[in-house]
Design a protein around this motif. Structure first.
Motif, PDB file in Angstrom:
ATOM      1  N   SER A 190      -2.473   7.483  11.539  1.00 43.11           N
ATOM      2  CA  SER A 190      -3.148   8.256  10.494  1.00 43.11           C
ATOM      3  C   SER A 190      -3.130   7.514   9.167  1.00 43.11           C
ATOM      4  N   GLU A 191      -2.020   6.811   8.868  1.00 40.61           N
ATOM      5  CA  GLU A 191      -1.902   6.047   7.625  1.00 40.61           C
ATOM      6  C   GLU A 191      -2.421   4.608   7.769  1.00 40.61           C
TER       7      GLU A 191
ATOM      8  N   ASP B 169       0.821  -1.223   0.000  1.00 41.46           N
ATOM      9  CA  ASP B 169       0.000   0.000   0.000  1.00 41.46           C
ATOM     10  C   ASP B 169       0.850   1.266   0.000  1.00 41.46           C
TER      11      ASP B 169
ATOM     12  N   SER C 142       0.783   7.286   0.278  1.00 41.73           N
ATOM     13  CA  SER C 142       0.281   7.795   1.552  1.00 41.73           C
ATOM     14  C   SER C 142      -1.020   8.558   1.332  1.00 41.73           C
ATOM     15  N   MET C 143      -1.859   8.558   2.371  1.00 44.93           N
ATOM     16  CA  MET C 143      -3.165   9.209   2.267  1.00 44.93           C
ATOM     17  C   MET C 143      -3.094  10.704   2.562  1.00 44.93           C
ATOM     18  N   GLY C 144      -2.034  11.152   3.146  1.00 45.06           N
ATOM     19  CA  GLY C 144      -1.896  12.571   3.478  1.00 45.06           C
ATOM     20  C   GLY C 144      -0.434  12.931   3.618  1.00 45.06           C
TER      21      GLY C 144
ATOM     22  N   ARG D 157      -1.562  -1.870   4.919  1.00 51.17           N
ATOM     23  CA  ARG D 157      -2.574  -1.398   5.867  1.00 51.17           C
ATOM     24  C   ARG D 157      -3.335  -2.581   6.483  1.00 51.17           C
TER      25      ARG D 157
END
Length: 657
Positions: A181-182, A110, A131-133, A207
């Motif tokens: 957070s991830e 991921d 990464s999501m952010g 994840r």
């Protein structure tokens, strides 16, 4: 099964279909098992079925090994492709981003990210993919912290099936917050090593919980090896590129410095030529302006433009003042047309003015240096002009002293005047500027400007400034005084017409001097007048009127003056103050600094001397007129006396005035 060991497929398999053909055709495991089932259905004996099972197992083993070889080949091709790609990249950020993108793709994870080790031993996440952010990027770890810190400390790969629950790892609050957070669980990290030195960590994360296989660790380690070499090469290239850029910048700076040095040297040479040739401030300012490519003017210490004014030049409303230069030789301030720049011109006596650029689109450091070079030449010119002017003033002052002295013969004066370039017969006006007890410098400056404009002479004489003007009548001179002197004027100024010649000059000087003195005595110390403008005062203090004034003063104040002389009293002063204060007792006591009883005693004595009617309006007018005339006469007799205070001369002194 044939005697040679080859299984002969039945008709259901189609003609010629064998285990080998299926493997060659890249059949799936399901295809192999379907073929096994078909052959088993056709087998009639136990040995045939056992042989089929063995062949099927062997085929699946071969299929698995072929799959592994193909995967290894693909990974190797990917690594080779990555190596070629990284070899073409020289930017550190591009190398990092390429590595994490390929790592995520090849391992099928991921998130992939890279930590780079810094000189202080800390690790910083420099690049991430998936990464999501932005929580991961920029995170800083100390050595030994987190999985990445453990990899750096040991120099060996490490993985965690569930990162947040792994008790082997020390996680800081910030790092744990970023991992949550991830939503990271399974993480694999391998070191980036070059020559035995660990320069960072390459990490792949899921994840969800994940156990990483040995071949996955080896694959990520292979990626890390290529990444480490590429990263070190990019860093070295970056350092060489930075060194090259610094060298180019230094060369450009040296070239620019050489150009500036040549420009400054050319300006110095040009200004030296101007100064040696006797050039003035205007020529120096023009030379500076050519080099700085902007209008340049020179201001004196009073803010006036020195030299010839430039056509169309508009000066700022707020002109430079001495306090501007308390902390620096040159100041820069916003202006309407860009920026104002002013460099101080300093002489031994202090602030002498400034070199001013009223408005320029850009005033850089070079402009400042050129202005400061120019200011030195301006100071030399001003200093030279002052020396010449002082010598000329001394010459003129000596001539004026001799001209106005009654004991110097006219022939000698004429010869000296001709030698100095002054034709006494052409003089048509004499002016006297008397600043009294005030500052003489503004009056001297005004006289110098008038002399320059009217082609006359000015000099100090007997505490006053005398101006001799040829070819211009007194009325015209008076108009120029009003135009140039401002409001208020810096002195009491008397102006008299002159017919030319030594005697006429002396007579005109006396008339102008007496006019200026009377203006001071009358409290008009910032006015200009011709003798005829003083009216009755001029008549009263003429030669014929002085005796009558003395008689009038004696008749009106003589008895009080006699009392003051005989008994040492201040009756005349008391009368003067008492009448000026409108006969107000308290104010009179305050000004005389006496007790009320003392004042009453003096008033009684004054009444005994002058009579009971001395406070009647008619008598009061006579007394005030006598006091004023007596004061004016004393000032004319002694110009240094303060015309605002009562004087204690005797009537004889008044008569002599």
């Amino acid at each position: 099964m044939s005697e040679s060991g080859e299984h002969v497929a039945g008709t259901a398999d189609g003609p010629g279909e064998t285990w080998l053909s299926l493997l060659v055709e890249d059949a799936t495991v399901e295809d192999l098992r379907a073929h096994r089932d078909r052959v088993l259905r056709e087998a009639h004996t136990a040995p045939e079925r056992a042989g089929t099972e063995a062949e099927a197992a062997l085929a699946e083993t071969l299929h698995s090994r072929l799959a592994e070889r193909r995967l290894q080949a693909r990974n190797l091709a990917a690594l080779n492709d990555l190596a070629r790609r990284l070899a073409s990249l020289h930017d550190t950020s591009a190398v990092l981003q390429e590595v994490v993108a390929r790592s995520r793709q090849l391992l099928g994870v991921d998130v992939a990210y890279i930590m780079v080790r810094h000189d202080d031993g800390s690790l910083r996440i420099e690049s991430a993919d998936g990464s999501m952010g932005s929580a991961l990027r920029g995170q800083v770890l100390s050595e030994g912290q987190g999985l990445g810190g453990q990899v750096v400390s040991t120099g060996r790969p490490m993985w965690s099936e569930s990162y947040l629950a792994d008790e082997r790892l020390a996680r800081g609050e910030s790092l744990e917050r970023a991992a949550r957070s991830e939503q990271l669980e399974g993480i694999l990290g391998v070191p980036l090593q070059v020559g035995g030195e660990t320069i960072g960590v390459l990490l792949a994360a899921e994840r969800r919980s994940r156990r990483f296989l040995e071949q996955e660790v080896e694959l990520l380690a292979g990626l890390a090896a290529h990444a480490a070499v590429a990263l070190r090469n990019a860093q070295i290239f970056g350092r060489y590129q930075q060194a090259l850029d610094d060298l180019r910048s230094s060369n450009a700076s040296l070239r620019e410095l050489d150009v500036r040095r040549q420009r400054a040297a050319a300006l110095r040479d040009r200004l030296t030529e101007i100064v040696l040739a006797g050039g003035g401030v205007s020529e120096v300012a023009a030379a500076i302006g050519e080099v700085v490519r902007a209008p340049v003017v020179v201001l004196d210490n009073d803010g006036r433009v020195l030299g010839a004014p430039q056509e169309g030049l508009v000066l700022p409303a707020d002109l430079p003042r001495p306090e501007w230069f308390a902390d620096a030789r040159t100041v820069r301030r916003p202006a309407t047309d860009g920026e104002l720049a002013a460099t101080v011109v300093a002489l031994r006596g202090g602030y002498a003015g400034c070199v001013l650029v009223p408005g320029s689109p850009e005033v850089d450091d070079e402009t400042v240096r050129l202005l400061e070079i120019g200011a030195v030449s301006v100071a030399l010119v001003i200093s030279s002009e002052r020396v010449v002017a002082e010598a000329e003033l001394r010459t003129r002052g000596e001539l004026v002293h001799a001209l106005l002295a009654p004991d110097v013969d006219a022939g000698s004066i004429r010869r000296r005047a001709r030698a100095a370039g002054l034709d006494l017969d052409l003089l048509r006006c004499v002016a006297v500027l008397d600043p009294g007890a005030g500052d003489h410098r503004p009056a001297e400056a005004l006289a110098a400007r008038l002399a320059s404009e009217l082609r006359g002479w000015s000099a100090e004489h007997a505490g006053q400034i005398v101006l001799l003007v040829p070819r211009t009548e007194a009325a015209a001179v008076r108009a120029r005084v009003v135009a140039l002197g401002g409001d208020p004027l810096p002195a009491a100024i008397g102006i008299a017409d002159c017919g030319g010649g030594v005697g006429e000059v002396r007579a005109a000087y006396e008339a102008a001097r007496q006019t200026a003195t009377l203006l001071l005595a009358l409290g008009r110390g910032q006015a200009v007048a011709q003798p005829a403008e003083l009216g009755v005062y001029r008549s009263l203090f003429s030669s014929a009127g002085r005796g009558q004034i003395a008689d009038f003063v004696d008749a009106t104040l003589g008895a009080l003056l006699a009392q003051d002389r005989l008994r040492g009293r201040d009756l005349v002063t008391t009368v003067d103050v008492y009448l000026r204060q409108a006969q107000h007792h308290a104010r009179t006591c305050a000004e005389l600094h006496v007790h009320a009883n003392t004042l009453y005693n003096r008033l009684e004595r004054i009444e005994e001397v002058l009579g009971p009617d001395w406070r009647d309006p008619d008598r009061v007018l006579e007394l005030q007129l006598a006091l004023q005339l007596r004061r004016l006469a004393a000032v004319l007799a002694s110009p240094s006396a303060d015309p605002r205070s009562p004087v204690e001369e005797t009537s004889e002194a008044t008569r002599q005035a």
